[in-house]
Scaffold this motif. Structure first.
Motif, short mmCIF file in Angstrom:
data_model
loop_
_atom_site.label_atom_id
_atom_site.label_comp_id
_atom_site.label_asym_id
_atom_site.label_seq_id
_atom_site.Cartn_x
_atom_site.Cartn_y
_atom_site.Cartn_z
N ARG A 18 0.86 -1.18 0.00
CA ARG A 18 0.00 0.00 0.00
C ARG A 18 0.90 1.24 0.00
O ARG A 18 1.96 1.23 0.62
N LEU A 19 0.46 2.29 -0.69
CA LEU A 19 1.27 3.50 -0.78
C LEU A 19 0.37 4.70 -0.52
O LEU A 19 -0.72 4.81 -1.11
N ARG A 20 0.82 5.58 0.38
CA ARG A 20 0.09 6.81 0.68
C ARG A 20 0.98 8.01 0.39
O ARG A 20 2.20 7.92 0.46
N THR A 21 0.31 9.13 0.11
CA THR A 21 1.04 10.37 -0.11
C THR A 21 1.03 11.20 1.17
O THR A 21 0.22 10.99 2.07
N SER A 22 1.92 12.19 1.22
CA SER A 22 1.79 13.24 2.22
C SER A 22 0.60 14.11 1.84
O SER A 22 -0.04 13.89 0.80
N ALA A 23 0.26 15.08 2.67
CA ALA A 23 -0.89 15.95 2.39
C ALA A 23 -0.61 16.79 1.15
O ALA A 23 0.41 17.48 1.06
N LEU A 24 -1.52 16.73 0.18
CA LEU A 24 -1.33 17.39 -1.11
C LEU A 24 -2.47 18.37 -1.38
O LEU A 24 -3.62 18.13 -0.99
N SER A 25 -2.14 19.45 -2.10
CA SER A 25 -3.18 20.32 -2.61
C SER A 25 -3.88 19.61 -3.76
O SER A 25 -3.42 18.57 -4.25
N HIS A 26 -4.99 20.17 -4.19
CA HIS A 26 -5.72 19.52 -5.28
C HIS A 26 -4.90 19.54 -6.57
O HIS A 26 -4.98 18.60 -7.37
N ILE A 27 -4.12 20.59 -6.81
CA ILE A 27 -3.25 20.61 -7.99
C ILE A 27 -2.18 19.53 -7.89
O ILE A 27 -1.93 18.78 -8.85
N VAL A 51 -8.87 27.92 4.13
CA VAL A 51 -8.59 28.09 2.70
C VAL A 51 -9.14 26.86 1.98
O VAL A 51 -8.49 25.81 1.96
N PRO A 52 -10.33 26.97 1.40
CA PRO A 52 -10.88 25.80 0.69
C PRO A 52 -10.14 25.58 -0.62
O PRO A 52 -9.56 26.52 -1.17
N PRO A 53 -10.10 24.34 -1.14
CA PRO A 53 -10.77 23.16 -0.61
C PRO A 53 -9.95 22.35 0.38
O PRO A 53 -10.31 21.22 0.71
N GLY A 54 -8.85 22.87 0.84
CA GLY A 54 -8.03 22.14 1.79
C GLY A 54 -7.03 21.21 1.12
O GLY A 54 -6.65 21.39 -0.05
N LEU A 55 -6.59 20.21 1.85
CA LEU A 55 -5.58 19.25 1.39
C LEU A 55 -6.14 17.84 1.52
O LEU A 55 -7.15 17.62 2.18
N GLN A 56 -5.46 16.88 0.90
CA GLN A 56 -5.90 15.50 1.01
C GLN A 56 -4.70 14.55 0.98
O GLN A 56 -3.67 14.84 0.36
N VAL A 57 -4.85 13.44 1.70
CA VAL A 57 -3.91 12.33 1.64
C VAL A 57 -4.52 11.28 0.72
O VAL A 57 -5.70 10.95 0.84
N LEU A 58 -3.72 10.78 -0.21
CA LEU A 58 -4.17 9.79 -1.17
C LEU A 58 -3.51 8.45 -0.90
O LEU A 58 -2.40 8.39 -0.34
N GLU A 59 -4.16 7.38 -1.34
CA GLU A 59 -3.54 6.06 -1.19
C GLU A 59 -3.87 5.16 -2.36
O GLU A 59 -4.86 5.38 -3.08
N MET A 60 -3.03 4.16 -2.54
CA MET A 60 -3.21 3.18 -3.60
C MET A 60 -2.81 1.80 -3.07
O MET A 60 -1.78 1.68 -2.39
N VAL A 61 -3.61 0.80 -3.36
CA VAL A 61 -3.22 -0.58 -3.06
C VAL A 61 -2.36 -1.06 -4.22
O VAL A 61 -2.74 -0.91 -5.40
N LEU A 62 -1.18 -1.58 -3.91
CA LEU A 62 -0.20 -1.93 -4.93
C LEU A 62 -0.31 -3.40 -5.30
O LEU A 62 -0.49 -4.28 -4.45
N GLU A 63 -0.16 -3.65 -6.58
CA GLU A 63 -0.14 -5.03 -7.10
C GLU A 63 1.31 -5.44 -7.28
O GLU A 63 2.10 -4.73 -7.92
N PRO A 64 1.71 -6.59 -6.74
CA PRO A 64 3.10 -7.04 -6.90
C PRO A 64 3.44 -7.36 -8.35
O PRO A 64 2.56 -7.65 -9.14
#
Length: 241
Positions: free
Chosen positions: A58-67, A228-241
């Motif tokens: 599994r891989l997650r990002t740090s907090a990111l802006s929408h851009i 400050v909208p829309p704020g930030l988000q943490v994203l994640e992905m389940v990784l396939e070996p």
């Protein structure tokens, strides 16, 4: 290869740090080191490939802006946490610090106690480990690391890491032991950080916090921060070996 402490991925003009996510074996954290703009789709794909090669599932990002989020969303990442982003001017109108709260510079010997406060103050998803603390301390060119202790022999009751980069200041981390929340320690540490930013010429302060942390949002509102909208988000992905 799983468990490598940290790896900086240099992909063209993009730089990302890949390391483990604290407290979750098999989960990697991808930190964007070139903030403010989106990395390329090729860099995103290469970062995912590196995480798979290290054995992460599994891989997650740090907090990111929408851009900043856009290339990760195109690659198949999905939002997993939403954060509020807040800001305020720091050139005037800073409140006074409660003089009864003794704030001092953090020492390296304080790190274990700092992590203990952090893990008591936050739910597991947001807790720092030693690697996360190192990342927080080097996230900006200049930092201000302070702790509070009620008495000489007592455990730490709170800590704050503030940072500066050009005219921007950041309240990067603020944690108060649950038994000492609501007693003014968080406000004192935040104000101390804001005054440090202003003293060195920063003009605007920024902070983020999970949207469900109502106590933190109330504190920042009292200190003059605005959402400050829309704020930030943490994203994640389940990784396939």
């Amino acid at each position: 290869m799983l468990g490598r402490r940290s790896e900086v991925l240099r992909l063209g003009e993009d730089r990302l740090r890949l390391r483990h996510w604290a407290g979750e074996a098999g989960t990697g954290l991808l930190i964007q080191l070139t903030p403010g703009s989106a990395v390329s789709d090729d860099s995103t794909a290469a970062a995912v490939e590196s995480a798979v090669a290290q054995g992460y599932h599994r891989l997650r990002t740090s907090a990111l802006s929408h851009i900043e989020s856009e290339p990760f969303l195109r690659a198949g990442f999905r939002p997993c946490q939403q954060l509020a982003l807040l800001t305020r001017s720091i050139q005037s109108g800073l409140p006074d610090i409660n003089g009864s709260i003794a704030i001092r510079r953090a020492l390296r010997s304080d790190h274990p106690s700092v992590l203990a406060v952090d893990q008591a103050a936050f739910e597991p998803f947001w807790q720092l480990d030693q690697a996360g603390l190192r990342d927080a301390l080097r996230a900006t060119p200049f930092r201000h690391f302070r702790v509070v202790r009620n008495s000489a022999n007592a455990a730490l009751t709170g800590y704050a890491i503030s940072g500066r980069s050009g005219p921007a200041g950041y309240l990067q981390r603020l944690a108060i032991s649950p038994h000492h929340q609501g007693q003014g320690t968080g406000a004192a540490l935040a104000i101390d950080g804001l005054r440090w930013m202003a003293r060195w010429g920063a003009t605007q302060a920024w902070v983020n916090t999970p949207q469900h942390h109502t106590g933190a949002l109330r504190l920042y509102d009292q200190l003059g921060f605005e959402l400050v909208p829309p704020g930030l988000q943490v994203l994640e992905m389940v990784l396939e070996p």
